[in-house]
Scaffold this motif. Structure first.
Motif, short mmCIF file in Angstrom:
data_model
loop_
_atom_site.label_atom_id
_atom_site.label_comp_id
_atom_site.label_asym_id
_atom_site.label_seq_id
_atom_site.Cartn_x
_atom_site.Cartn_y
_atom_site.Cartn_z
N GLN A 252 -0.70 4.22 0.44
CA GLN A 252 -1.39 5.12 1.34
C GLN A 252 -1.32 4.61 2.76
O GLN A 252 -1.09 3.43 3.01
CB GLN A 252 -2.85 5.28 0.92
CG GLN A 252 -3.01 5.96 -0.46
CD GLN A 252 -4.44 6.05 -0.84
OE1 GLN A 252 -5.18 5.11 -0.67
NE2 GLN A 252 -4.84 7.22 -1.34
N GLN A 253 -1.54 5.49 3.69
CA GLN A 253 -1.50 5.12 5.08
C GLN A 253 -2.90 4.97 5.61
O GLN A 253 -3.87 5.21 4.91
CB GLN A 253 -0.70 6.19 5.87
CG GLN A 253 0.71 6.38 5.32
CD GLN A 253 1.49 5.08 5.24
OE1 GLN A 253 1.47 4.29 6.19
NE2 GLN A 253 2.14 4.83 4.11
N ILE A 254 -2.99 4.62 6.89
CA ILE A 254 -4.28 4.27 7.46
C ILE A 254 -5.22 5.45 7.46
O ILE A 254 -6.41 5.31 7.25
CB ILE A 254 -4.09 3.70 8.87
CG1 ILE A 254 -5.40 3.09 9.35
CG2 ILE A 254 -3.60 4.75 9.82
CD1 ILE A 254 -5.20 2.25 10.58
N GLU B 217 2.01 -3.85 9.02
CA GLU B 217 0.70 -3.40 8.56
C GLU B 217 -0.18 -3.08 9.77
O GLU B 217 -0.15 -3.78 10.77
CB GLU B 217 0.03 -4.48 7.70
CG GLU B 217 0.80 -4.76 6.42
CD GLU B 217 0.14 -5.82 5.56
OE1 GLU B 217 -0.93 -5.50 4.97
OE2 GLU B 217 0.66 -6.95 5.50
N LEU C 274 0.83 -1.20 0.00
CA LEU C 274 0.00 0.00 0.00
C LEU C 274 0.87 1.25 0.00
O LEU C 274 1.80 1.38 0.77
CB LEU C 274 -0.90 0.00 1.24
CG LEU C 274 -1.87 -1.20 1.32
CD1 LEU C 274 -2.61 -1.17 2.62
CD2 LEU C 274 -2.83 -1.18 0.16
N SER D 110 2.58 11.68 3.02
CA SER D 110 2.20 10.33 3.46
C SER D 110 1.24 10.42 4.63
O SER D 110 1.17 11.42 5.34
CB SER D 110 3.46 9.57 3.87
OG SER D 110 4.33 9.42 2.75
N ALA E 1 -3.00 0.25 6.35
CA ALA E 1 -1.84 0.88 5.72
C ALA E 1 -0.60 0.10 6.10
O ALA E 1 -0.61 -0.68 7.07
CB ALA E 1 -1.71 2.33 6.15
N GLY F 172 -6.43 5.90 4.01
CA GLY F 172 -5.87 4.75 3.29
C GLY F 172 -6.97 3.99 2.56
O GLY F 172 -8.10 4.43 2.43
N TYR G 44 -9.82 0.81 7.72
CA TYR G 44 -8.78 1.10 6.76
C TYR G 44 -7.48 0.45 7.20
O TYR G 44 -7.29 0.12 8.38
CB TYR G 44 -8.58 2.62 6.61
CG TYR G 44 -9.69 3.27 5.80
CD1 TYR G 44 -9.53 3.48 4.42
CD2 TYR G 44 -10.86 3.69 6.42
CE1 TYR G 44 -10.54 4.08 3.69
CE2 TYR G 44 -11.87 4.27 5.69
CZ TYR G 44 -11.70 4.47 4.32
OH TYR G 44 -12.70 5.06 3.60
#
Length: 752
Positions: free
Chosen positions: A477-479, A623, A475, A688, A643, A482, A641
């Motif tokens: 994207q982050q949480i 993760e 991924l 980010s 990430a 995300g 979500y």
């Protein structure tokens, strides 16, 4: 003219005289009753008169007969071709309705001979003398007769009758042994051993009645006077009675002959053999048993001979002997068993013993020993060998989170193997999976043991670290902001909300991880609250949600089937916030009911080995998934979500925090430092994304490439960001070290 008239008168007179002669006048009767006497014609020895009809009725004593003799006899002789001799004058002797003799003439064929006696059969007779109307040319003198009573020879007469009778011979009654004549009568007598029948003539065998024989050395029984004809009207009986346990054997001589009816067989005479409730009749010429050994197999046998008045046959001869009663029921090896005897004969007799046993895995149903009894029967039914059953495998059925494979088809009998299988999402961590029903009727371990097994009973523990969906590509994207997570992709992830009521869409939330069927691991700061006694939230004010994906959709619990697990107790690490802020940021929640593993609720693994602890390393990636704030203004996310974050060194993380505080012109919390129970992950600054409020307690998991399982290596603890959605610095995670895991194991009783 006068001469003619005289001639006519003479002829008429002759016709009148002839008519008078032909008229039957009543005879003159004279009774003679003495034991002897005489009688003669009238005027004897002068000429007798014409037209006489005289009768002498002679009667002597009963039992005697009459003998008549004519000493002088002179009558008119006569003969007519059509009527025969003695037509005019004659003497007739009658007995009953039978004419014994008829005489006439003198010294000729029709006259009695000299010294001739006429003898009657009974004690009565009639003598009739008749003369006609004339004796023109002779002057007969008549007759003189004498009679005497004479004793009857009944014995000779019976013998004659016996020899001469052809019709009704079988109904004759006579002296069949001895006949004795006495004056006026006779009597019969019998040989020794015989008795005169009520008919006073027949001698029957009485010596053979009700004979009891107990001589076990053997002997011979015969019909009376065998091989001579047997006695009439006899009823002989012999009872052969031996000791208890002994049997009667019979062998009949083939010279066997008992009167037989041509239609009804044994209707006249018969030999009856009774034994053990069975009765058989024998007659004819065929010997019972065809002359061969007849083992009666009974200690008592009765023979009965019945004879009637008529035919006498040879009869029978039978030899009897004794041996032990035999049990005729043959005993064979039962299926899956065997029988042994206390002898080596091919047959079984009184007091023999049969002993039964079964092969391994079978048990005897019935008596172990059978005894041959004195009545020729075994004292019990033959037992059978039934396969042994180990019964319901209670201990195996009681293994939590398991089932016995194809148990509904099982008979739980000898040598049957049962296989214990753990339910889906569980694995066997100890014990034996295969169990066999043994001869001991116990389920014994057979195979399929887990290496290092100490106990035999299998133990099924939840499998940890298995994701619920295919991995996504790395991924970017982050949480915060995300990608949404696939449903049940992280089955150990737990949503916690706080307050008096469970509220799945609450804004005050934290994350957690299912680490055992009863425990959830989260951050201590989620559970720490100074408003509560002991600074720990009450269990009834803490609510755990399992299997949550989209909080808005899942709030319909009945439809979504999410689980609201009741919290039983809460414990914080005793060193939490003692040495440094947020240090030992670990808390444990125990739920009251066991969490069952499924496609939506499973465990995450705890690191146990040095290699697993060493996965947290600079540059490694982990993760994180959660329902944290999407932005500081949007509130907590309803969707889950996820990430992926890289791990950075402690030094780099500390430097980043110092730089961030300088840029923001803020002072770091006094005493704040990255301890051994912490690590940093994420991005220092830029576009980010990062973790945010609401993600606290959510796990950072890492995949062990050796086991392909996911391990919880840390939990979201704190971050140095003043806004959500854009990374300004790294996130600090509570790190699971070996000592922390040991504390967890201690508090969870090694995860039970």
């Amino acid at each position: 003219m006068l001469c003619i008239t005289r001639m006519i008168l003479s002829i008429a007179l002759s016709l009148v005289l002839l008519y008078i002669h032909n008229i039957e006048a009543a005879p003159s009767v004279k009774n003679l009753t003495g034991s002897f006497g005489s009688f003669s014609t009238p005027n004897f020895p002068a000429v007798y008169e014409d037209n006489l009809d005289l009768e002498w009725d002679i009667k002597v004593r009963a039992g005697y007969q009459i003998k008549i003799q004519f000493t002088t006899f002179d009558l008119e002789d006569s003969y007519e071709p059509l009527e025969g001799a003695c037509i005019y004058d004659y003497v007739k002797i009658i007995e009953g309705n039978k004419t014994l003799a008829k005489f006439c003439g003198n010294n000729n064929y029709d006259a009695p001979h000299d010294n001739q006696w006429i003898t009657t059969q009974s004690d009565e007779a009639k003598v009739i003398f008749v003369s006609d109307y004339s004796n023109e040319y002779i002057t007969p003198k008549g007759f003189q007769a004498h009679y005497i009573e004479s004793d009857i020879n009944e014995c000779e007469r019976m013998k004659l009758e016996q020899d001469s009778t052809r019709e009704g011979w079988d109904e004759l009654v006579f002296c069949n042994h001895y006949c004795h004549n006495v004056p006026g009568s006779y009597y019969c007598s019998c040989r020794i051993g015989f008795t005169l029948h009520a008919n006073k003539h027949t001698c029957y065998a009485s010596f053979c009645e009700n004979q009891i024989i107990t001589n076990e050395t053997g002997g011979v029984i015969t019909s009376p006077e065998y091989p001579q004809p047997y006695a009439k009207l006899s009823d002989c009986s012999w009872i052969i009675r031996f000791r208890v346990g002994m049997s009667v054997n019979l062998i009949f001589d083939n010279q066997f002959d008992i009167e037989e009816h041509f239609e009804e067989r044994c209707a006249y005479d018969w030999l009856k053999i009774s034994s053990g409730g069975t009765v058989n009749d024998y007659c004819g010429k065929s010997a019972p048993g065809n002359g061969l050994l007849m083992p009666m197999n009974d200690r008592e046998v009765k023979l009965e001979l019945h004879t009637d008045l008529s035919v006498e046959k040879t009869g029978f001869s039978v030899r009897y002997s004794a041996n032990r009663i035999r049990c005729l029921q043959m005993i064979k090896n039962p299926e899956n068993g065997q029988v042994t005897f206390n002898h080596d004969r091919s047959y079984h007799e009184f007091e023999d013993i049969a002993t039964f046993s079964c092969v391994r895995g079978y048990k005897l149903s019935g008596n172990t020993q059978l005894h041959c009894q004195n009545d020729g029967t075994w004292n019990h039914l033959v037992p059978t060998c039934q396969i042994k059953s180990c019964g319901v495998p209670t201990k195996l059925q009681a293994v939590p989170n398991s089932h016995i494979e194809d148990y509904d088809l099982s008979k739980t009998t000898y040598l049957e193997i049962l296989t214990v299988k753990c339910n889906e999402w569980y694995e066997m961590t100890s014990g034996y999976s295969q169990w066999i029903c043994e001869d001991s009727k116990q389920w014994e371990k057979h195979g399929g043991s887990v290496p290092g097994t100490i106990i035999d009973i299998p133990v099924c523990k939840p499998i940890c670290g298995i994701k619920g969906a295919e991995d996504n590509p790395l991924l970017a994207q982050q949480i915060s902001d995300g990608d949404p997570v696939k449903k049940h992709e992280w089955p150990w992830l737990t949503l916690l909300n706080f307050g008096s009521e469970p509220n799945i869409v609450s804004q005050v939330i934290c994350g957690g991880s299912i680490i055992s069927p009863h425990y959830i691991l989260t951050a201590a700061h989620c559970l720490y609250n100074t408003e509560y006694e002991g600074n720990v939230r009450y269990p009834n004010a803490t609510h755990a949600w399992l299997g949550v994906h989209n909080r808005l959709e899942d709030r319909n619990i009945a439809k979504s089937q999410v689980i609201n697990a009741k919290v039983e107790s809460i414990v914080l690490h005793p060193q939490y916030f003692k040495e440094s802020p947020w240090d030992f940021d670990f808390g444990l929640i125990r739920v009251s009911e066991e969490i069952k593993m499924s496609n939506k609720t499973r465990l995450v693994c705890l690191p146990q080995t040095p290699n697993e602890f060493d996965m947290v390393d600079d540059g490694a990636e982990g993760e994180v998934a959660g329902w944290g704030l999407y932005t500081t203004v949007s509130g907590s996310s309803y969707k889950l979500y996820q990430a992926q974050f890289p791990i950075v060194s402690t030094q780099r993380c500390e430097d980043a925090f110092i730089e961030l505080s300088r840029q923001l012109n803020k002072t770091l919390n006094k005493g704040l430092r990255i301890t051994e129970r912490m690590f940093c992950a994420g991005f220092e600054a830029g576009d980010s994304h990062t973790t945010c409020e609401g993600d606290s307690g959510s796990p950072l998991v890492m995949k062990n490439t050796g086991t392909e399982k996911y391990y919880v290596m840390g939990m979201v603890s704190y971050a140095a960001a003043d806004t959500c959605g854009k990374s300004k610095s790294y996130t600090v995670y509570a790190k699971l070290t070996q000592t922390v895991v040991e504390w967890i194991m201690e508090k969870t009783n090694n995860l039970e």
